[in-house]
Enzyme design. Structure first.
Site, PDB file in Angstrom:
ATOM      1  N   ARG A 172       0.812  -1.221   0.000  1.00 19.38           N
ATOM      2  CA  ARG A 172       0.000   0.000   0.000  1.00 19.38           C
ATOM      3  C   ARG A 172       0.847   1.273   0.000  1.00 19.38           C
ATOM      4  O   ARG A 172       0.474   2.297   0.589  1.00 19.38           O
ATOM      5  CB  ARG A 172      -0.962   0.021   1.206  1.00 19.38           C
ATOM      6  CG  ARG A 172      -1.908  -1.153   1.257  1.00 19.38           C
ATOM      7  CD  ARG A 172      -2.865  -1.197   0.073  1.00 19.38           C
ATOM      8  NE  ARG A 172      -3.731  -2.362   0.143  1.00 19.38           N
ATOM      9  CZ  ARG A 172      -3.469  -3.542  -0.445  1.00 19.38           C
ATOM     10  NH1 ARG A 172      -2.358  -3.690  -1.154  1.00 19.38           N
ATOM     11  NH2 ARG A 172      -4.282  -4.556  -0.332  1.00 19.38           N
ATOM     12  N   SER A 221     -11.452  -0.047   3.079  1.00 20.24           N
ATOM     13  CA  SER A 221     -10.600  -0.486   4.194  1.00 20.24           C
ATOM     14  C   SER A 221     -10.026   0.725   4.920  1.00 20.24           C
ATOM     15  O   SER A 221      -9.383   1.576   4.309  1.00 20.24           O
ATOM     16  CB  SER A 221      -9.457  -1.367   3.684  1.00 20.24           C
ATOM     17  OG  SER A 221      -9.954  -2.571   3.150  1.00 20.24           O
ATOM     18  N   GLU A 295      -5.268   3.503   6.029  1.00 17.60           N
ATOM     19  CA  GLU A 295      -5.276   3.259   4.584  1.00 17.60           C
ATOM     20  C   GLU A 295      -6.110   4.326   3.882  1.00 17.60           C
ATOM     21  O   GLU A 295      -5.819   4.726   2.763  1.00 17.60           O
ATOM     22  CB  GLU A 295      -5.828   1.871   4.266  1.00 17.60           C
ATOM     23  CG  GLU A 295      -5.743   1.510   2.796  1.00 17.60           C
ATOM     24  CD  GLU A 295      -5.993   0.039   2.529  1.00 17.60           C
ATOM     25  OE1 GLU A 295      -6.601  -0.271   1.496  1.00 17.60           O
ATOM     26  OE2 GLU A 295      -5.577  -0.803   3.360  1.00 17.60           O
TER      27      GLU A 295
END
Length: 302
Positions: A172, A221, A295
């Site tokens: 990520r 998320s 996130e």
């Protein structure tokens, strides 16, 4: 004279003091000083070249993984939306997609062309620009597994081309320059029967519908998975599933269906949503010693 009184001429839309909540999945947040929706890459390049470097620039996509704070966003917010930004084409085993194309559209286009490897994009509720920025992935696959190259414009409106290696992708995260506004990406998959690829996409879609609150006002998320842990389980074990948390509005909560998804039940403010995330981070750290990292992207003035 304010900088907004002397903005460059554009062919797209340039809106002053534009509320950003309607452009996000949470449906909260303040206004942009200016919102620019460029007509095409040339329009964007000309605008960036003429815009004073002192004016901050923030890029948003479809707002699926974003909190816009209640105080709004300073400077110009750029949103790549419309047909010019969402084109997807296939040639051999490669797929080329505009930064404004929905990830799910790219997955479906790859299936139609008989190209396997991009099915996971059917499970990501965002657009290609965001996928490039954060190495988006799910169900065991990530952007880095299929990306060949991408190009975009830097803050000065100059074209920048990067190969996969230039991104320095990790979980990520990308090491690409933060000021690049992505325009287009090229992916490489492997040949497969279109019906086989489509079947795997259908499986991902059905799984997502059963396990995620996709019809709620959510941001996807919330936290990245820490090494050796699942964020949803840390949130759940700390007792935050379905627990309403309010700061300045009606409150936000983590979904009963998936405890790593925050939702706006109706009257939440951005402060409620971000405040919930921070409260959970602090609680999980105190109880387990594990640090949860965001996130979801948060932008703007509090």
């Amino acid at each position: 004279m304010a900088w907004t009184d002397n903005l460059p001429a554009v062919r797209g839309k340039l809106l002053l003091n534009e509320p950003l909540g309607p452009y996000t999945w949470f449906r909260v947040g303040g206004a942009a000083d200016a919102l620019f929706i460029p007509a095409d890459a040339d329009d964007l390049a000309d605008f960036l070249k003429a815009l004073p470097e002192s004016v901050p620039v923030t890029v948003i996509g479809v707002g699926s993984n974003l909190i816009v704070r209640d105080g709004g966003v300073e400077g110009v917010v750029i949103r790549l939306a419309g047909r010019a930004w969402g084109q997807v084409t296939a040639d051999g085993d490669t797929v080329t997609a505009g930064a404004g194309a929905l990830d799910s559209m790219v997955a479906r286009a790859s299936a139609k062309a008989g190209i396997a490897g991009l099915e996971f994009y059917a499970g990501i509720p965002g657009s290609i620009g965001g996928a490039l920025t954060m190495n988006a992935g799910c169900y065991g696959s990530e952007t880095k597994d299929v990306l060949v190259s991408a190009w975009g414009l830097n803050r000065r409106g100059e074209r920048v081309e990067l190969s996969l290696a230039d991104f320095g992708y990790t979980y990520r995260h990308s090491n690409a320059p933060a000021d690049i506004i992505w325009i287009e990406a090229t992916y490489r998959g492997t040949p497969d029967a279109p019906e086989a690829v489509a079947a795997r996409i259908q499986e991902i879609t059905e799984r997502r519908e059963k396990t995620q609150p996709i019809r709620e006002k959510t941001g996807g998320s919330t936290f990245k998975n820490p090494d050796g842990h699942s964020s949803w389980k840390l949130v759940d074990d700390a007792g935050w599933r379905g627990k309403l948390h309010a700061v300045t509005g009606g409150g936000a909560k983590f979904s009963e269906l998936h405890s790593n998804f925050m939702i706006n039940p109706g009257e939440a403010t951005a402060a409620d949503i971000e405040g919930l995330g921070e409260a959970v981070r602090a609680d999980v750290l105190e109880k387990t010693g594990v640090q949860l990292n965001w996130e979801i992207r948060r932008i703007g003035r509090k």
